[in-house]
Design a protein around this motif. Sequence first.
Motif, PDB file in Angstrom:
ATOM      1  N   MET H   1      -4.649  16.397   9.358  1.00 23.46           N
ATOM      2  CA  MET H   1      -3.504  16.272   8.424  1.00 23.46           C
ATOM      3  C   MET H   1      -3.972  15.984   7.010  1.00 23.46           C
ATOM      4  O   MET H   1      -4.705  15.028   6.779  1.00 23.46           O
ATOM      5  CB  MET H   1      -2.604  15.115   8.894  1.00 23.46           C
ATOM      6  CG  MET H   1      -1.330  14.987   8.083  1.00 23.46           C
ATOM      7  SD  MET H   1      -0.391  13.493   8.561  1.00 23.46           S
ATOM      8  CE  MET H   1      -1.485  12.189   7.986  1.00 23.46           C
ATOM      9  N   THR H   3      -3.026  14.442   3.795  1.00 24.16           N
ATOM     10  CA  THR H   3      -1.958  13.533   3.368  1.00 24.16           C
ATOM     11  C   THR H   3      -2.010  13.186   1.888  1.00 24.16           C
ATOM     12  O   THR H   3      -1.392  12.251   1.452  1.00 24.16           O
ATOM     13  CB  THR H   3      -2.023  12.217   4.169  1.00 24.16           C
ATOM     14  OG1 THR H   3      -3.355  11.710   4.044  1.00 24.16           O
ATOM     15  CG2 THR H   3      -1.627  12.404   5.599  1.00 24.16           C
ATOM     16  N   PHE H   4      -2.794  13.949   1.131  1.00 21.20           N
ATOM     17  CA  PHE H   4      -2.823  13.609  -0.298  1.00 21.20           C
ATOM     18  C   PHE H   4      -2.835  14.878  -1.148  1.00 21.20           C
ATOM     19  O   PHE H   4      -3.302  15.922  -0.712  1.00 21.20           O
ATOM     20  CB  PHE H   4      -4.022  12.723  -0.624  1.00 21.20           C
ATOM     21  CG  PHE H   4      -5.335  13.297  -0.173  1.00 21.20           C
ATOM     22  CD1 PHE H   4      -5.814  13.043   1.102  1.00 21.20           C
ATOM     23  CD2 PHE H   4      -6.090  14.099  -1.015  1.00 21.20           C
ATOM     24  CE1 PHE H   4      -7.027  13.570   1.528  1.00 21.20           C
ATOM     25  CE2 PHE H   4      -7.294  14.627  -0.594  1.00 21.20           C
ATOM     26  CZ  PHE H   4      -7.773  14.377   0.684  1.00 21.20           C
ATOM     27  N   ASN H   5      -2.260  14.739  -2.324  1.00 21.70           N
ATOM     28  CA  ASN H   5      -2.225  15.846  -3.273  1.00 21.70           C
ATOM     29  C   ASN H   5      -3.062  15.472  -4.490  1.00 21.70           C
ATOM     30  O   ASN H   5      -2.585  14.752  -5.366  1.00 21.70           O
ATOM     31  CB  ASN H   5      -0.787  16.111  -3.722  1.00 21.70           C
ATOM     32  CG  ASN H   5       0.112  16.479  -2.571  1.00 21.70           C
ATOM     33  OD1 ASN H   5      -0.069  17.499  -1.941  1.00 21.70           O
ATOM     34  ND2 ASN H   5       1.062  15.593  -2.270  1.00 21.70           N
ATOM     35  N   ASP H   7      -4.553  15.342  -8.009  1.00 23.51           N
ATOM     36  CA  ASP H   7      -4.010  15.789  -9.298  1.00 23.51           C
ATOM     37  C   ASP H   7      -5.123  16.551 -10.028  1.00 23.51           C
ATOM     38  O   ASP H   7      -5.798  16.030 -10.895  1.00 23.51           O
ATOM     39  CB  ASP H   7      -3.571  14.542 -10.088  1.00 23.51           C
ATOM     40  CG  ASP H   7      -2.901  14.911 -11.410  1.00 23.51           C
ATOM     41  OD1 ASP H   7      -2.740  16.109 -11.695  1.00 23.51           O
ATOM     42  OD2 ASP H   7      -2.543  13.979 -12.145  1.00 23.51           O
ATOM     43  N   ARG H  10      -5.763  17.102 -13.980  1.00 17.78           N
ATOM     44  CA  ARG H  10      -5.658  15.945 -14.851  1.00 17.78           C
ATOM     45  C   ARG H  10      -6.675  15.975 -15.989  1.00 17.78           C
ATOM     46  O   ARG H  10      -6.359  15.667 -17.133  1.00 17.78           O
ATOM     47  CB  ARG H  10      -5.821  14.642 -14.065  1.00 17.78           C
ATOM     48  CG  ARG H  10      -5.594  13.420 -14.952  1.00 17.78           C
ATOM     49  CD  ARG H  10      -5.560  12.122 -14.201  1.00 17.78           C
ATOM     50  NE  ARG H  10      -4.421  12.094 -13.277  1.00 17.78           N
ATOM     51  CZ  ARG H  10      -4.061  11.007 -12.607  1.00 17.78           C
ATOM     52  NH1 ARG H  10      -4.743   9.881 -12.750  1.00 17.78           N
ATOM     53  NH2 ARG H  10      -3.043  11.037 -11.786  1.00 17.78           N
ATOM     54  N   PRO H  17     -10.805  12.855 -15.399  1.00 11.98           N
ATOM     55  CA  PRO H  17     -10.383  13.229 -14.044  1.00 11.98           C
ATOM     56  C   PRO H  17      -9.634  12.088 -13.354  1.00 11.98           C
ATOM     57  O   PRO H  17      -9.662  10.953 -13.811  1.00 11.98           O
ATOM     58  CB  PRO H  17     -11.712  13.490 -13.341  1.00 11.98           C
ATOM     59  CG  PRO H  17     -12.671  12.566 -14.008  1.00 11.98           C
ATOM     60  CD  PRO H  17     -12.235  12.522 -15.456  1.00 11.98           C
ATOM     61  N   TYR H  21      -8.457   4.527  -6.377  1.00 11.80           N
ATOM     62  CA  TYR H  21      -8.317   3.086  -6.177  1.00 11.80           C
ATOM     63  C   TYR H  21      -8.626   2.785  -4.715  1.00 11.80           C
ATOM     64  O   TYR H  21      -7.938   3.275  -3.820  1.00 11.80           O
ATOM     65  CB  TYR H  21      -6.894   2.663  -6.545  1.00 11.80           C
ATOM     66  CG  TYR H  21      -6.558   1.242  -6.244  1.00 11.80           C
ATOM     67  CD1 TYR H  21      -7.182   0.189  -6.919  1.00 11.80           C
ATOM     68  CD2 TYR H  21      -5.605   0.914  -5.288  1.00 11.80           C
ATOM     69  CE1 TYR H  21      -6.855  -1.132  -6.655  1.00 11.80           C
ATOM     70  CE2 TYR H  21      -5.270  -0.405  -5.015  1.00 11.80           C
ATOM     71  CZ  TYR H  21      -5.900  -1.420  -5.701  1.00 11.80           C
ATOM     72  OH  TYR H  21      -5.583  -2.722  -5.421  1.00 11.80           O
ATOM     73  N   SER H  24      -6.734  -0.686  -1.159  1.00 17.43           N
ATOM     74  CA  SER H  24      -5.743  -0.641  -0.082  1.00 17.43           C
ATOM     75  C   SER H  24      -5.815   0.633   0.753  1.00 17.43           C
ATOM     76  O   SER H  24      -4.952   0.862   1.595  1.00 17.43           O
ATOM     77  CB  SER H  24      -4.341  -0.797  -0.675  1.00 17.43           C
ATOM     78  OG  SER H  24      -4.129   0.203  -1.642  1.00 17.43           O
ATOM     79  N   LYS H  25      -6.829   1.444   0.554  1.00 19.07           N
ATOM     80  CA  LYS H  25      -6.926   2.669   1.366  1.00 19.07           C
ATOM     81  C   LYS H  25      -7.840   2.423   2.568  1.00 19.07           C
ATOM     82  O   LYS H  25      -8.969   1.951   2.403  1.00 19.07           O
ATOM     83  CB  LYS H  25      -7.497   3.814   0.521  1.00 19.07           C
ATOM     84  CG  LYS H  25      -6.576   4.253  -0.610  1.00 19.07           C
ATOM     85  CD  LYS H  25      -6.870   5.669  -1.071  1.00 19.07           C
ATOM     86  CE  LYS H  25      -5.878   6.096  -2.119  1.00 19.07           C
ATOM     87  NZ  LYS H  25      -5.965   5.279  -3.369  1.00 19.07           N
ATOM     88  N   PRO H  26      -7.386   2.775   3.784  1.00 19.37           N
ATOM     89  CA  PRO H  26      -8.256   2.695   4.960  1.00 19.37           C
ATOM     90  C   PRO H  26      -9.493   3.586   4.779  1.00 19.37           C
ATOM     91  O   PRO H  26      -9.444   4.589   4.053  1.00 19.37           O
ATOM     92  CB  PRO H  26      -7.389   3.197   6.107  1.00 19.37           C
ATOM     93  CG  PRO H  26      -5.981   3.153   5.617  1.00 19.37           C
ATOM     94  CD  PRO H  26      -6.046   3.247   4.127  1.00 19.37           C
ATOM     95  N   TYR H  29      -9.141   7.406   4.955  1.00 19.14           N
ATOM     96  CA  TYR H  29      -8.534   8.061   3.807  1.00 19.14           C
ATOM     97  C   TYR H  29      -9.568   8.242   2.702  1.00 19.14           C
ATOM     98  O   TYR H  29      -9.619   9.281   2.034  1.00 19.14           O
ATOM     99  CB  TYR H  29      -7.380   7.212   3.271  1.00 19.14           C
ATOM    100  CG  TYR H  29      -6.130   7.216   4.109  1.00 19.14           C
ATOM    101  CD1 TYR H  29      -6.166   6.882   5.466  1.00 19.14           C
ATOM    102  CD2 TYR H  29      -4.897   7.535   3.562  1.00 19.14           C
ATOM    103  CE1 TYR H  29      -5.007   6.872   6.225  1.00 19.14           C
ATOM    104  CE2 TYR H  29      -3.733   7.515   4.313  1.00 19.14           C
ATOM    105  CZ  TYR H  29      -3.804   7.182   5.651  1.00 19.14           C
ATOM    106  OH  TYR H  29      -2.661   7.166   6.399  1.00 19.14           O
ATOM    107  N   LYS H  48     -12.824  -0.878  -7.018  1.00 22.62           N
ATOM    108  CA  LYS H  48     -12.381  -1.972  -6.136  1.00 22.62           C
ATOM    109  C   LYS H  48     -12.492  -1.586  -4.655  1.00 22.62           C
ATOM    110  O   LYS H  48     -11.554  -1.785  -3.879  1.00 22.62           O
ATOM    111  CB  LYS H  48     -10.951  -2.403  -6.499  1.00 22.62           C
ATOM    112  CG  LYS H  48     -10.817  -2.822  -7.969  1.00 22.62           C
ATOM    113  CD  LYS H  48      -9.575  -3.617  -8.266  1.00 22.62           C
ATOM    114  CE  LYS H  48      -9.384  -3.768  -9.778  1.00 22.62           C
ATOM    115  NZ  LYS H  48     -10.477  -4.413 -10.504  1.00 22.62           N
TER     116      LYS H  48
END
Lengths: 217, 217, 217, 217, 217, 217, 217, 217
Positions: H1, H3-5, H7, H10, H17, H21, H24-26, H29, H48
């Motif tokens: 899956m 689950t992210f787009n 950018d 940018r 670019p 962050y 808080s990402k497992p 991910y 972080k």
Amino acid sequence: MKTFNIDEERHQRIGFPEIVYGRSKPLDYVRNILEYYTDKGENTLITKLQSQKADILSEEYQHSFYDPVSEVFILRKTENDDTNAKVAILSGGTSDAFIVNEVYYTLSFLGVPSERIMDIGVSGIHRLLTRVEKIRQYDVLIVVAGFEGALPTVVGGLLPQPVIAVPTSVGYGVSKNGQAALSTMLSSCANGITVVNIDNGYGAAIAAIRILNMIGR
Amino acid sequence: MKTFNIDEERHQRIGFPEIVYGRSKPLDYVRNILEYYTDKGENTLITKLQSQKADILSEEYQHSFYDPVSEVFILRKTENDDTNAKVAILSGGTSDAFIVNEVYYTLSFLGVPSERIMDIGVSGIHRLLTRVEKIRQYDVLIVVAGFEGALPTVVGGLLPQPVIAVPTSVGYGVSKNGQAALSTMLSSCANGITVVNIDNGYGAAIAAIRILNMIGR
Amino acid sequence: MKTFNIDEERHQRIGFPEIVYGRSKPLDYVRNILEYYTDKGENTLITKLQSQKADILSEEYQHSFYDPVSEVFILRKTENDDTNAKVAILSGGTSDAFIVNEVYYTLSFLGVPSERIMDIGVSGIHRLLTRVEKIRQYDVLIVVAGFEGALPTVVGGLLPQPVIAVPTSVGYGVSKNGQAALSTMLSSCANGITVVNIDNGYGAAIAAIRILNMIGR
Amino acid sequence: MKTFNIDEERHQRIGFPEIVYGRSKPLDYVRNILEYYTDKGENTLITKLQSQKADILSEEYQHSFYDPVSEVFILRKTENDDTNAKVAILSGGTSDAFIVNEVYYTLSFLGVPSERIMDIGVSGIHRLLTRVEKIRQYDVLIVVAGFEGALPTVVGGLLPQPVIAVPTSVGYGVSKNGQAALSTMLSSCANGITVVNIDNGYGAAIAAIRILNMIGR
Amino acid sequence: MKTFNIDEERHQRIGFPEIVYGRSKPLDYVRNILEYYTDKGENTLITKLQSQKADILSEEYQHSFYDPVSEVFILRKTENDDTNAKVAILSGGTSDAFIVNEVYYTLSFLGVPSERIMDIGVSGIHRLLTRVEKIRQYDVLIVVAGFEGALPTVVGGLLPQPVIAVPTSVGYGVSKNGQAALSTMLSSCANGITVVNIDNGYGAAIAAIRILNMIGR
Amino acid sequence: MKTFNIDEERHQRIGFPEIVYGRSKPLDYVRNILEYYTDKGENTLITKLQSQKADILSEEYQHSFYDPVSEVFILRKTENDDTNAKVAILSGGTSDAFIVNEVYYTLSFLGVPSERIMDIGVSGIHRLLTRVEKIRQYDVLIVVAGFEGALPTVVGGLLPQPVIAVPTSVGYGVSKNGQAALSTMLSSCANGITVVNIDNGYGAAIAAIRILNMIGR
Amino acid sequence: MKTFNIDEERHQRIGFPEIVYGRSKPLDYVRNILEYYTDKGENTLITKLQSQKADILSEEYQHSFYDPVSEVFILRKTENDDTNAKVAILSGGTSDAFIVNEVYYTLSFLGVPSERIMDIGVSGIHRLLTRVEKIRQYDVLIVVAGFEGALPTVVGGLLPQPVIAVPTSVGYGVSKNGQAALSTMLSSCANGITVVNIDNGYGAAIAAIRILNMIGR
Amino acid sequence: MKTFNIDEERHQRIGFPEIVYGRSKPLDYVRNILEYYTDKGENTLITKLQSQKADILSEEYQHSFYDPVSEVFILRKTENDDTNAKVAILSGGTSDAFIVNEVYYTLSFLGVPSERIMDIGVSGIHRLLTRVEKIRQYDVLIVVAGFEGALPTVVGGLLPQPVIAVPTSVGYGVSKNGQAALSTMLSSCANGITVVNIDNGYGAAIAAIRILNMIGR
């Protein structure tokens, strides 16, 4: 000792059953509640159940389901039929997945199909703009966001449906614990957005069901 | 100098027109906006317009309506047909009338009949209990409360409809400015209540309309 | 080195002995205090004593009692005679059991029988309404609640006794740490409810005893 | 239009009548309520009624009483029989007189004699110490304090009665609005003090009556 | 890489050397600083150094001293000559010992003898009253208190010396983290008390030295 | 009715007389207190007395002095002998003059000469640096600052005397009401600064006197 | 008496002259400062000067300019050459005009032409999107917003220039006083936005000048 | 899956670019995102990222770099050419090194050389004063400070460049979590300082790049 009084007629009274808050209950209390429902042949959903407790219960209950990201525990999970989703769950990034999933599994447990659309945060607004027509199809929009929490405002300015905003505790500094996201959502100059408590994905799901029930009555 | 860009397609985009926030706008700015709409032959609703400004404008605009309790100013008020009300506006006491009326007149302006049911606060819970069946008739419940703000929680536990809670700034000490009522409503253990900003009666009205639009689509 | 001055005449002066706060005291300090009381042949109650310390002391003191839910440690526990309870301890759910028990064991230690009535939260108000006559029998009501903390308000509107409200730190988001429940209880529009600090079950118990002492004098 | 539902059986249910909060009610609403009670031949007490409103009503109601310090308005004041006072109202200084008087007149209205003892603040502790035996005679102590709010703690350490602490909004800097006094009273290490909202003299009076009712039953 | 600029002339400029804050510095940084001072043949005091780091450094530096209660680390501790103490460190209970000791060891390191007087909290005011004459002997009073923090107010009302108040983070509910104690001390109606940051025992010690230096000049 | 108990022996007990806080006292109460002192032939200082009250009293008391900037009212002002000043009152700008003057007149009333040095704020640090040697002459430094409140930190890093920091309520946005200045002063990494409440110039003056009394004993 | 020390070399040191904050200065102090500059033949800008003071000074100084919306007072205003603007001042609505103008007149006073673009709030995002190319021409973007303050985030995600965000105190409920807008801007997930204090239009103008000075050096 | 787009445009749109962050990402991910960029042959910077996750990824990605002090993770680090630094990163002490390094490595990743100058805190102001001319060479100043956060104010008063202030969460008591430092920086009376979120070193780096891009265009 029976130390709890289940609110048994809740489903009949307000359209959905009592659901269990797992965080602050000792394992024994949770186990008693599961037993009670199992004896009656009913399903149960427990929110915010820490993994140490869930791992033990998962072994004891063969047909249970546990999502470690959202800490949702379900006895006898039902399948979500995504093809007919009525609710869209939007979020700014995968950091908010733990609440997006809490909404998703709560809706699924209550028989309401939904779809998750992540990573459309406002700092790259074009990702949202290109999906506006797709999102217009759903009956209710649940918008999840941490940090500065501006996504629901922008969504509310673009689309006509009920918008339920869920601030999350993702962030640091002034946005730590979700207070900044909550304030943003409440202050939103976009019209008619409503808000639930920080990290309260479960409450947003129920609010959506209250609306869907009206549409259907 | 034209210093504002009216969001003209808002009605078409999200189902209701732009509405004007009056508190922090100087009289001249408000007058410009009224002129703009009058020229186009359209109605206008201004919320939280202080009486000093409203009194002057009332003289200038013959067909205007101003409610000094809620500080709502309307150009060409339409009548509310209470006999077919779709929304109930509940409150704990007459101290909250300034917000109850803001909801009432905003809904009226947008063509949605509603009914006001005041003085059913939780410290005398029987006054609510005897009205449960009557309240069950409405499609959406807007519950307004200051001080400790517990009314939406109790309403949410008794009735199945969408409940939009509006905290008000009525109170003193720890409940001064509405922060206590807001926290109570967000923390509510009752399921599926949603909340708008303190004193944001207007936002609650629009949220109700978003729901009613879905029921009708 | 003797580093503490026990307030020995407290019982005579204000009707109950000094009680020890365990959370921030190192094990050695707690042990010294226990020794001091044991030497004098007196009982001791320590509140909020973490389990790591309690487990060690439980081994050293054969006749001690420790309740891991409320973290109350008692040297020589006395039995609670529930048949003649003077105080009712009400709560909205089992999540608050850690404070309900702190009240219960403190009262028990001081010779006052009480009864615990849990799971009568306001989101299912009928569970309270059916027990009103039973609750009317007690002299003092201690009402414990986390999250939105609305239970004391409703109880205060239904019953005439002294109501001591205890907010708990159970909750998340805006109700994390008990601040929302505290504000609700202080703002309560119900008349004559009094409040103690968040999680201060022990203080509520002593307040009840101050009242009972007056009834008896 | 009758826009309020008086809670008429409150006296019978919980031992004291409904009392009216005057601050946020427009003059017309207050006048309606007074009329309602006058028609039934009953007395009324209105708290926190601003002097502009009170001055008008005082002219309309010949037998009314208004105390501008506490902003208490009473229809047909009864005399306080100080010789048999059951409640002592203690305060640290005359700056708190506006709340001391609110307690005093509320008790008086409800038929409970009380006595005011001011200027015994903790920065000159001897003024309290020399009055300890006199204060021991009362059944309930209501202790009013602004600024740092330490008086109830010291009183609670010296005397055995129920102590109801009332923080006031007197102060500046960190003690502005009474938040510091409230925190002090809730944190008090003295045992068994209970607290009401900032400036809630009326609530303290009712809490005292709940206790006195128990002593008498 | 040398990543720090020691403020070497501080002693000459303001009367005391630079002292090291240990909490947020990685072990390597702390070790570098110790080395630097050792090379110059000077003593060092590190405050709030966690025990994991201190245990390692204690092994590396034979003549070091570490107090686990206050987390003070000293290279080459000097003895405190209590017989000629100039500063009294007062506290309400042994729960505050971690800050009382931080003051005590900082003063000792800087050559100022002091005495600790604990357990004279305001809820048992007589324990303070019987020691007033003894306490009058000291030049400066440092008063340490958590929870409601009322002790400095009472001390300031009884004694004429400079009173430096230190709020501590001991407490729970509204007094968690020391905010309530800090507010109380700043709001104190007693005259001329000054305050330092929560848990800043070290700062209080230096403030005392600034005063003692003046007495001596 | 005599409603106050003057703390008459305060001067003897702690070295300075009781001083009156004027803000929240009605005119009549203030007048009573002045009368009481006048009858005894003693001087009085009232702080934070609003000009409406002061203007009336100034007419009634011929020899009184009132400073409208600081709102200090003195019965029989004594002259300040600036040539022998012991205390320097430093501030960042003339916006803080209302507190600088409160310190100045309080010290003057109590017989302590002081000097005011304004406009040496940290955003133009050279203005302070060129005055360091002059400032070194005083026994105690009182440093007054609003907005970001950094002046005491810099002063404390340059000079060895006792530094009493007074945050003021001058500022807007996050520094409105003085909270930012207070936090800065308490957090100051400079060693040994002490702090009083926001706008508490009077308290700073008394703290200076406590120190000067020690130097003299 | 000369009570202020003008920081005369500021322009030479950091590139812009000292500017006067008018809110908390009594009229006499402001007049002294104006006189001082007039004597030196220099211009002056005073920010946040209330209209009562400005009206008096406007009569005294013939060539002065006062903008009542932003409360900016200028002695000898210079014209803004909009055709060559280097800075764009963006805002969500005319409610923020008081700060937009403070930025505009400060820049004008310091010789920097700028342009104001109002009413491009995020609830109608298309109004911003259609202006992106125009806005790309400016060197620095100052974005002013009250309520939920999301505009800078969206601007920062669309454009590459330095973005200085200014939260305003416009709003009510949780966005009262600008705290919500400030938090949003600081938490912004868009990259590289910087923020100044609430309502600090003046500071934003100076920050822009610091940047422009670099571009030019 | 998926689950992210990402950018993707940018960089082209706003000059740098998208950056990840990590907090808080497992792990899964984060790993997906790294894979995505590696497949495209692009570099990645994650801020972080806790050491447990980084240690695993460091093994999987040979050419990665991880700084445990700042928790910055970089795929294919480039060298920083300090000899031509355009940005100076100033700090008060080594306790702030974790943010100083976050700035340093972010700038390095984006190809901008910078230099770190630590330990020039305001309590020893001479350490800053002796470096003023050196610091004047840089185009942009990033000033990092915890505790009372006064350093940017003093720097802004001495130097003309753009000053970006970064409050850190280093401190205890009222400065715990960086709130005091943030308030100080926002309230700074020095002109034209801008601020980013607490601990947001990354954001400060990007803000610097926005400015540098303008200088270069």
